[in-house]
Design a protein around this motif. Structure first.
Motif, PDB file in Angstrom:
ATOM      1  N   GLU A   1       0.842  -1.201   0.000  1.00  0.00           N
ATOM      2  CA  GLU A   1       0.000   0.000   0.000  1.00  0.00           C
ATOM      3  C   GLU A   1       0.877   1.250   0.000  1.00  0.00           C
ATOM      4  O   GLU A   1       1.767   1.392   0.835  1.00  0.00           O
ATOM      5  CB  GLU A   1      -0.922   0.007   1.218  1.00  0.00           C
ATOM      6  CG  GLU A   1      -1.709   1.283   1.437  1.00  0.00           C
ATOM      7  CD  GLU A   1      -2.526   1.691   0.218  1.00  0.00           C
ATOM      8  OE1 GLU A   1      -2.355   2.834  -0.248  1.00  0.00           O
ATOM      9  OE2 GLU A   1      -3.328   0.864  -0.255  1.00  0.00           O
ATOM     10  N   TYR A   2       0.593   2.152  -0.920  1.00  0.00           N
ATOM     11  CA  TYR A   2       1.380   3.387  -1.060  1.00  0.00           C
ATOM     12  C   TYR A   2       1.201   4.324   0.135  1.00  0.00           C
ATOM     13  O   TYR A   2       2.138   4.961   0.590  1.00  0.00           O
ATOM     14  CB  TYR A   2       0.963   4.088  -2.350  1.00  0.00           C
ATOM     15  CG  TYR A   2       1.530   5.472  -2.531  1.00  0.00           C
ATOM     16  CD1 TYR A   2       2.871   5.658  -2.878  1.00  0.00           C
ATOM     17  CD2 TYR A   2       0.724   6.600  -2.363  1.00  0.00           C
ATOM     18  CE1 TYR A   2       3.394   6.930  -3.039  1.00  0.00           C
ATOM     19  CE2 TYR A   2       1.243   7.877  -2.529  1.00  0.00           C
ATOM     20  CZ  TYR A   2       2.567   8.036  -2.862  1.00  0.00           C
ATOM     21  OH  TYR A   2       3.072   9.291  -3.021  1.00  0.00           O
ATOM     22  N   LEU A   3      -0.017   4.397   0.676  1.00  0.00           N
ATOM     23  CA  LEU A   3      -0.325   5.326   1.764  1.00  0.00           C
ATOM     24  C   LEU A   3       0.024   4.726   3.129  1.00  0.00           C
ATOM     25  O   LEU A   3       0.299   3.527   3.233  1.00  0.00           O
ATOM     26  CB  LEU A   3      -1.789   5.731   1.683  1.00  0.00           C
ATOM     27  CG  LEU A   3      -2.129   6.582   0.439  1.00  0.00           C
ATOM     28  CD1 LEU A   3      -3.624   6.777   0.290  1.00  0.00           C
ATOM     29  CD2 LEU A   3      -1.415   7.928   0.496  1.00  0.00           C
ATOM     30  N   PRO A   4       0.011   5.549   4.192  1.00  0.00           N
ATOM     31  CA  PRO A   4       0.524   5.097   5.487  1.00  0.00           C
ATOM     32  C   PRO A   4      -0.301   4.022   6.193  1.00  0.00           C
ATOM     33  O   PRO A   4       0.194   3.415   7.146  1.00  0.00           O
ATOM     34  CB  PRO A   4       0.544   6.387   6.333  1.00  0.00           C
ATOM     35  CG  PRO A   4       0.578   7.496   5.350  1.00  0.00           C
ATOM     36  CD  PRO A   4      -0.213   7.016   4.182  1.00  0.00           C
TER      37      PRO A   4
ATOM     38  N   SER B   1       3.062   2.572   3.327  1.00  0.00           N
ATOM     39  CA  SER B   1       4.038   3.613   2.973  1.00  0.00           C
ATOM     40  C   SER B   1       5.086   3.065   2.008  1.00  0.00           C
ATOM     41  O   SER B   1       6.283   3.337   2.131  1.00  0.00           O
ATOM     42  CB  SER B   1       4.714   4.180   4.226  1.00  0.00           C
ATOM     43  OG  SER B   1       3.775   4.772   5.098  1.00  0.00           O
ATOM     44  N   THR B   2       4.628   2.290   1.066  1.00  0.00           N
ATOM     45  CA  THR B   2       5.531   1.601   0.138  1.00  0.00           C
ATOM     46  C   THR B   2       5.113   1.872  -1.304  1.00  0.00           C
ATOM     47  O   THR B   2       3.943   1.686  -1.663  1.00  0.00           O
ATOM     48  CB  THR B   2       5.525   0.081   0.404  1.00  0.00           C
ATOM     49  OG1 THR B   2       5.928  -0.168   1.749  1.00  0.00           O
ATOM     50  CG2 THR B   2       6.455  -0.639  -0.558  1.00  0.00           C
ATOM     51  N   THR B   3       6.056   2.302  -2.100  1.00  0.00           N
ATOM     52  CA  THR B   3       5.815   2.616  -3.508  1.00  0.00           C
ATOM     53  C   THR B   3       6.266   1.467  -4.396  1.00  0.00           C
ATOM     54  O   THR B   3       7.358   0.925  -4.205  1.00  0.00           O
ATOM     55  CB  THR B   3       6.596   3.885  -3.919  1.00  0.00           C
ATOM     56  OG1 THR B   3       6.200   4.964  -3.078  1.00  0.00           O
ATOM     57  CG2 THR B   3       6.312   4.251  -5.373  1.00  0.00           C
ATOM     58  N   VAL B   4       5.415   1.090  -5.339  1.00  0.00           N
ATOM     59  CA  VAL B   4       5.814   0.105  -6.346  1.00  0.00           C
ATOM     60  C   VAL B   4       6.466   0.853  -7.495  1.00  0.00           C
ATOM     61  O   VAL B   4       5.842   1.685  -8.151  1.00  0.00           O
ATOM     62  CB  VAL B   4       4.604  -0.706  -6.846  1.00  0.00           C
ATOM     63  CG1 VAL B   4       5.020  -1.635  -7.983  1.00  0.00           C
ATOM     64  CG2 VAL B   4       3.988  -1.515  -5.708  1.00  0.00           C
ATOM     65  N   LYS B   5       7.724   0.550  -7.742  1.00  0.00           N
ATOM     66  CA  LYS B   5       8.469   1.215  -8.803  1.00  0.00           C
ATOM     67  C   LYS B   5       8.241   0.559 -10.161  1.00  0.00           C
ATOM     68  O   LYS B   5       8.099   1.242 -11.188  1.00  0.00           O
ATOM     69  CB  LYS B   5       9.968   1.198  -8.471  1.00  0.00           C
ATOM     70  CG  LYS B   5      10.353   2.006  -7.247  1.00  0.00           C
ATOM     71  CD  LYS B   5      10.162   3.494  -7.506  1.00  0.00           C
ATOM     72  CE  LYS B   5      10.738   4.318  -6.376  1.00  0.00           C
ATOM     73  NZ  LYS B   5      10.609   5.771  -6.623  1.00  0.00           N
TER      74      LYS B   5
END
Length: 362
Positions: free
Chosen positions: A198-201, A229-233
């Motif tokens: 999930e991108y958000l916290p 808080s994790t971005t998929v690149k």
């Protein structure tokens, strides 16, 4: 040329509910649908997903039967072919029920793509019909991100995830909204190693913080790894058919590997090809349901969309009550919609029933 009091474009829960209610109120009504009656919710969303979750629940009961004083004769094993077949059968049965209701209430069902032609006219396939009022309830489809192209074999949409014929050993779910959470729970319950990114916290970022914490605890009990808080690149597929997910989170950059990746990063409105641009109606419709959009619907959106005042636009996914209130507005009952009447449900091993009121506001 056939003429109707109300023409509904889109046969999902919103459009179907509006058409049925219009017919009940004595209006000559038609419903346009290009695919299956019942829309995404009934055919490729809420209903088949719940059927899958029920199979997972039964499997869990079988595995834990001894704790309930029940002895089974052999080992319980999930059979994805049969689980999916049951899910598809549930959708088919309900779809037939929708058709029966529409026929019973004398709603004309028009098959094909619809395009607005101006002056209350709509082209459906090669036929032109007209209506005093037109309701757009065209629903939505999975959103696709450039860094995670869906190939329907390794990187899956929610529709693909509904019909897998065998269980992967591992899956990375990108996005933790209702779609991501329900599929994460389903596959974990059947023994798949699941990671949710999930991108958000927080998990379920659009929900109340307390609800999100409760869901995360339930996930950890299912041994679902949660990375917020994790971005998929990027997502790539190696020569062995394994998905490599490059992420950046609290520990910096790292790479996850899995048999499958589920893209659950939201949905996009189906508004292309309707002829809205040619009619001078603005095309920024990809928004979430709010009190303002609901009020616009109920009040004929006459000011903002004066260029084509006959259109009543449903801006949201398949929100039955929003369309119904808009329809009631068409027949001079002039309602006002409050946010707290819009209830939603997210199911996994823990069922969450919610209304959009923040903690402390109730």
């Amino acid at each position: 040329m056939n003429h109707y009091d109300i023409l509904v474009i889109g046969g999902g829960p919103g459009g179907m509910g509006a058409a049925l209610r219009a017919a009940e109120l004595g209006r000559k009504t038609a419903l346009v649908e290009r695919a299956e009656l019942g829309g995404v919710c009934l055919n490729w969303g809420c209903i088949p997903t719940k059927a899958l979750l029920k199979s997972a629940q039964v499997y869990h009961y079988c595995r834990t039967a001894d704790a309930f004083g029940v002895t089974l004769g052999g080992e319980a094993k999930p059979d994805m072919v049969r689980i999916v077949a049951r899910s598809r059968g549930v959708s088919e049965t309900m779809r037939k029920g929708v058709g029966f209701l529409l026929e019973k209430n004398e709603v004309d069902v028009l098959r094909g793509e619809a395009r607005l032609a101006g002056e209350g006219r709509v082209i459906v396939a090669d036929e032109t019909v007209s209506a005093d009022h037109i309701i757009l309830a065209t629903g939505a489809r999975p959103r696709e991100m450039s860094f995670m192209p869906i190939d329907h074999e390794h990187v899956l949409s929610s529709r693909d995830a509904l019909v897998l014929d065998e269980l992967p050993e591992s899956i990375v779910v990108v996005g933790s909204g209702a779609i991501g959470c329900e599929f994460a729970s389903f596959y974990a319950a059947l023994g798949v190693r699941v990671t949710v990114v999930e991108y958000l916290p927080q998990l379920m970022p659009l929900e109340d913080e307390e609800v999100a914490r409760t869901m995360e605890r339930a996930f950890r009990k299912q041994r679902i790894a949660v990375m917020t808080s994790t971005t998929v690149k990027s997502v790539t597929v190696d020569g062995e058919g394994r998905c490599r997910v490059r992420i950046e989170g609290k520990k910096g950059e790292e790479e996850l590997t899995a048999d499958k990746v589920l893209s659950a990063v939201g949905i996009k409105s189906n508004i292309e090809g309707l002829g809205l641009e040619e009619l001078g109606v603005r095309d920024a419709f990809d928004v979430r349901a709010t009190r303002e959009t609901a009020d616009c619907l109920a009040n004929h959106i006459a000011k903002e969309y004066a260029a084509y005042h006959r259109i009543e636009i449903e801006l949201v996914r398949e929100m039955f009550c929003v369309v119904i209130f808009g329809l009631v507005g068409l027949v001079k009952m002039n309602p006002r919609i409050e946010d707290d009447v819009l209830m939603k449900v997210i199911e996994q091993t823990l069922r969450l029933d919610m209304v959009p009121i923040e903690a402390g506001e109730g």
